[in-house]
Design an enzyme around this catalytic site. Structure first.
Site, PDB file in Angstrom:
ATOM      1  N   TYR A 159      49.699   3.142  15.101  1.00 56.39           N
ATOM      2  CA  TYR A 159      50.584   2.724  16.172  1.00 56.39           C
ATOM      3  C   TYR A 159      51.805   2.007  15.573  1.00 56.39           C
ATOM      4  CZ  TYR A 159      46.632   4.175  18.993  1.00 56.39           C
ATOM      5  OH  TYR A 159      45.622   4.914  19.554  1.00 56.39           O
TER       6      TYR A 159
ATOM      7  N   ARG B  81      31.418   1.494  20.131  1.00 56.78           N
ATOM      8  CA  ARG B  81      30.544   2.482  20.778  1.00 56.78           C
ATOM      9  C   ARG B  81      29.151   1.930  21.070  1.00 56.78           C
ATOM     10  NH1 ARG B  81      33.727   5.308  17.149  1.00 56.78           N
ATOM     11  NH2 ARG B  81      34.784   7.149  17.972  1.00 56.78           N
TER      12      ARG B  81
END
Length: 374
Positions: free
Chosen positions: A185, A334
């Site tokens: 990013y 996760r």
């Protein structure tokens, strides 16, 4: 005594344990209208449930500091009053259940304006509610739009945007601000020579490529209370130099150590160490704890506290990471999606009393124990 379930003090903030929720985009905000970028009831349930589940710190997902800084039109943002008010409800809920609320402030850079990942990974054009991405150089991320190369004036405005969002985050009740400098990013794309081909003060040598990151950190630190911590998430490597068959120049673990020293001097309290995201075709050999050595390298070389991420799934594995000094905390992603109560179950497995809410505790303590299921 489990090290994983001992408090960690950063500045004056005491975080009750070392099991933290990693920021994970959910692409669940409204893409348009007065609620654009504001968290919803989904975000409230999603984040508060991990506090109920025993995580010591719960970090809200990458939150755009301006509309065109979001990864997708469905991402969270923090540039207006409505968003700030909606976040305040969430931070209240996280604190009520004994956890520390944190937020990751972000700009997606050249990876902005994409579709929800479960639909496609395509660029969303302006005709469909998207926008042109921006970057240090006009070099597209593979398969996405060519970004606009930022001017120096635009770079300085972005620095101010990060500071403005940090002020709003504080007003909304967050106790930790994390600057997102990873995963390809905007800030990460300034750091890496793979994406930064500028020849001015923001490109070229190492000192120039880290300039924007340090200016953002300085701006956030200037408005963030002295007694509360600032984190920085980094991609410790682009996974380019590790591949002898890849001739591209990239960011390395040694670069991360050099950056960590600078970040410490600029008031960063913890380095949240991830990897990758700069190029789509990087060759990464993933396995349990595969990114932990990068957190250990930065911590051992500089003394900066670190958070470790990456396929940390077992309580004893997490305990070993913090007990051995490889990192000061583990950030689970996760695994906390699979099991929001992972921290409570891990505490039991490590012989520690879980931090159940009163509404649950009187029932849970009476119930017969049973083995954890995968």
């Amino acid at each position: 005594m489990s090290t994983l379930f001992t408090p960690l003090k950063l500045r004056s903030l005491q975080i009750p344990n070392r099991v933290w929720m990693s920021p994970m985009c959910t692409y669940s905000a409204a893409p348009a209208g007065p609620e654009t970028g504001a968290p919803t009831n989904f975000h409230l349930a999603h984040l508060a449930s991990r506090a109920v589940g025993g995580a010591g710190l719960v970090m809200a997902e990458a939150t755009g500091v301006r509309p065109d800084g979001r990864i997708s039109p469905w991402d969270l943002g923090l540039w207006n009053d409505r968003q700030q008010e909606a976040f305040a409800r969430i931070t209240d809920a996280i604190k009520a259940h004994g956890a520390v609320p944190a937020i990751q402030l972000a700009h997606a850079g050249r990876k902005a304006s994409v579709d929800k990942p479960w639909l496609s990974d395509r660029y969303v054009p302006g005709t469909e509610g998207g926008w042109q991405p921006v970057a240090p150089s006009a070099i597209a991320y593979d398969g996405l739009a060519v970004p606009h190369e930022l001017t120096v004036d635009e770079i300085q405005q972005l620095v101010r945007d990060f500071a403005d969002s940090a002020l709003r985050a504080l007003a909304a009740g967050f106790q930790v601000a994390e600057v997102h400098g990873a995963h390809g990013y905007l800030i990460n794309s300034f750091l890496s020579p793979a994406s930064n081909h500028r020849t001015d003060a923001y490109g070229g040598g190492f000192e120039n490529r880290i300039r924007f990151a340090l200016e953002v950190v300085d701006a956030v630190r200037a408005v963030w209370p002295e007694d509360l911590p600032v984190f920085f998430r980094t991609s410790a490597t682009d996974w380019l130099t590790e591949n002898p068959e890849d001739s591209r120049e990239g960011w390395t673990g040694e670069d991360t150590v050099r950056l960590a020293k600078e970040l410490t001097a600029h008031g960063v309290d913890l380095l949240d160490v991830s990897t990758g995201g700069m190029v789509r075709d990087a060759k990464i050999v993933a396995g349990p704890g595969y990114q932990v050595p990068f957190a250990a390298q930065a911590r051992q070389a500089t003394g900066i506290p670190t958070g470790a991420v990456g396929i940390i799934t077992d309580p004893h594995q997490a305990e070993e990471i913090v007990t051995s000094g490889q990192a000061d905390a583990v950030l689970l992603g996760r695994e906390l999606l699979r099991d929001p109560y992972w921290a409570q179950h891990a505490a039991l497995e490590l012989g520690v009393e879980p931090r159940w809410p009163d509404q649950y505790a009187y029932v849970v303590k009476r119930a017969p124990s049973r083995p954890r299921t995968p």
